[in-house]
Design a protein around this motif. Sequence first.
Motif, PDB file in Angstrom:
ATOM      1  N   ASN A 161       0.842  -1.194   0.000  1.00 42.84           N
ATOM      2  CA  ASN A 161       0.000   0.000   0.000  1.00 42.84           C
ATOM      3  C   ASN A 161       0.881   1.249   0.000  1.00 42.84           C
ATOM      4  N   ALA A 162       0.477   2.234  -0.779  1.00 42.10           N
ATOM      5  CA  ALA A 162       1.127   3.556  -0.718  1.00 42.10           C
ATOM      6  C   ALA A 162       0.030   4.601  -0.553  1.00 42.10           C
ATOM      7  N   GLY A 215       3.881   5.899   5.011  1.00 49.84           N
ATOM      8  CA  GLY A 215       4.387   5.851   3.648  1.00 49.84           C
ATOM      9  C   GLY A 215       4.248   4.429   3.107  1.00 49.84           C
ATOM     10  N   VAL A 216       4.797   4.200   1.926  1.00 50.56           N
ATOM     11  CA  VAL A 216       4.636   2.898   1.261  1.00 50.56           C
ATOM     12  C   VAL A 216       5.090   1.758   2.182  1.00 50.56           C
ATOM     13  N   VAL A 259       3.950   2.667  -5.170  1.00 47.12           N
ATOM     14  CA  VAL A 259       3.578   1.318  -4.730  1.00 47.12           C
ATOM     15  C   VAL A 259       4.080   0.278  -5.736  1.00 47.12           C
ATOM     16  N   THR A 260       4.095   0.650  -7.014  1.00 47.93           N
ATOM     17  CA  THR A 260       4.578  -0.284  -8.037  1.00 47.93           C
ATOM     18  C   THR A 260       6.070  -0.552  -7.873  1.00 47.93           C
ATOM     19  N   ALA A 261       6.839   0.525  -7.710  1.00 49.19           N
ATOM     20  CA  ALA A 261       8.287   0.366  -7.573  1.00 49.19           C
ATOM     21  C   ALA A 261       8.613  -0.454  -6.323  1.00 49.19           C
ATOM     22  N   PHE A 262       7.959  -0.112  -5.221  1.00 48.19           N
ATOM     23  CA  PHE A 262       8.255  -0.792  -3.952  1.00 48.19           C
ATOM     24  C   PHE A 262       7.893  -2.273  -4.043  1.00 48.19           C
ATOM     25  N   THR A 272      -3.298   3.726  -2.367  1.00 52.97           N
ATOM     26  CA  THR A 272      -3.431   2.722  -3.424  1.00 52.97           C
ATOM     27  C   THR A 272      -2.935   1.385  -2.891  1.00 52.97           C
ATOM     28  N   THR A 273      -3.768   0.369  -3.019  1.00 54.71           N
ATOM     29  CA  THR A 273      -3.358  -0.968  -2.594  1.00 54.71           C
ATOM     30  C   THR A 273      -3.029  -1.786  -3.835  1.00 54.71           C
ATOM     31  N   LEU A 274      -1.955  -2.543  -3.757  1.00 51.77           N
ATOM     32  CA  LEU A 274      -1.531  -3.377  -4.888  1.00 51.77           C
ATOM     33  C   LEU A 274      -1.387  -4.819  -4.418  1.00 51.77           C
TER      34      LEU A 274
END
Length: 382
Positions: free
Chosen positions: A15-16, A374-375, A126-129, A43-45
């Motif tokens: 999540n970010a 944060g993320v 969130v994508t990068a992390f 945003t949850t991924l």
Amino acid sequence: MDRYGESEHPARVFNAPGRVNLIGEHLDYNGGYVLPAALEFGTTLIIRRRDDDQISFTSTNMDDTRTISINGEALNRTDQWTDYPIGVISELNKLGYRLSCGYDLLYQGDIPNGAGLSSSASLEVVTAFALLSMEGKETDTVEIAKLSQKAENLFIGVNSGIMDQFAVANGKADHAILLMCDTLEYELVPFQTGAYQIVIANTNKRRGLVDSKYNERRSECDRALEILQQEIPALTYLAQLNPEQFASLQDTIQDETVRRRAKHVVEENQRVLDSVKSLRAGDLEAFGQYMTQSHNSLRYLYEVTGDELDALVEEAQRIPGTLGSRMTGAGFGGCTVSLVHQDSVERFIAEVGENYEARTGLKSDFYVCGVGHGVHEVKGGK
Ligand code: GLA
């Protein structure tokens, strides 16, 4: 998971958050201080590895989906939401990170789009992390902020500063982030508001000219800098000047508009530092006054507010229990942030909403929100 079907690979959840900037507006690209905070919504991924070399992007909020291959094809923009995560993959590739397998990525966003609360930075970070975590790579959140900003600048083509991605990547619950945007040194400042709450109000104004006006302000600041460099050759950013230095040099800027832009930058930078002192001293009233001064400077000197943001701030100030109110983010629409006594929040939402609609014909939305993380990985997530 219905959209993906079964898999033997376990899914992980990340999540970010979104962000709100408390004070220090239009300072990141001028090398100054900003004071953003992460929000409690974001945003949850959900991510899961695949056995092939495909990366698929799906969202519970959007209809369009996309699938790309990890092997080399040039990544192109399609002007859909998937450009944000794909921009991140493009930047990861440039840094030499090759993904070792395909992934399914499923997003769910809780940040209203286009409200200036950094839904795009949240999606990027969130994508990068998540991808770096899945690959077992180091997840340095300052580096993640930098590469996400590059994705925004180079792949999306929006010339934003570092603030949004930095706040989304490095925020901490109940803290604001005092970030020096030139050096990226930062400090977490406890944001203890006691009986006061952060109330975010959305103008719901269509975004329209934000990007072109944003770029116009950036070039006005560049012009001011060039002129001032004739007096101080070592100056690399406007925010390196203090208000006294600026006062003694300002007449060298003939163009009155350009001079006002620079004055905002220099004074707002000082205001961030003063407001952090008041926060540390527990003086929320003073902090609120700095917020309101910041809005006025953005309204009269930097000219990025507009009728809707001004109406929300004026109506907020009428409510007893409001300590301060200002626009947050790029301006020209988007949101305001106010510090409001908990006993007044209900009245605030009712009266500001009603008066705003009477004045502008638009309905506003309100989010009463604490400062989130944060993320991060959501442990125990499915
Ligand atoms: C937008 C940009 C940020 C920052 C703010 C103004 O949110 O993305 O980088 O410049 O505007 O403070």
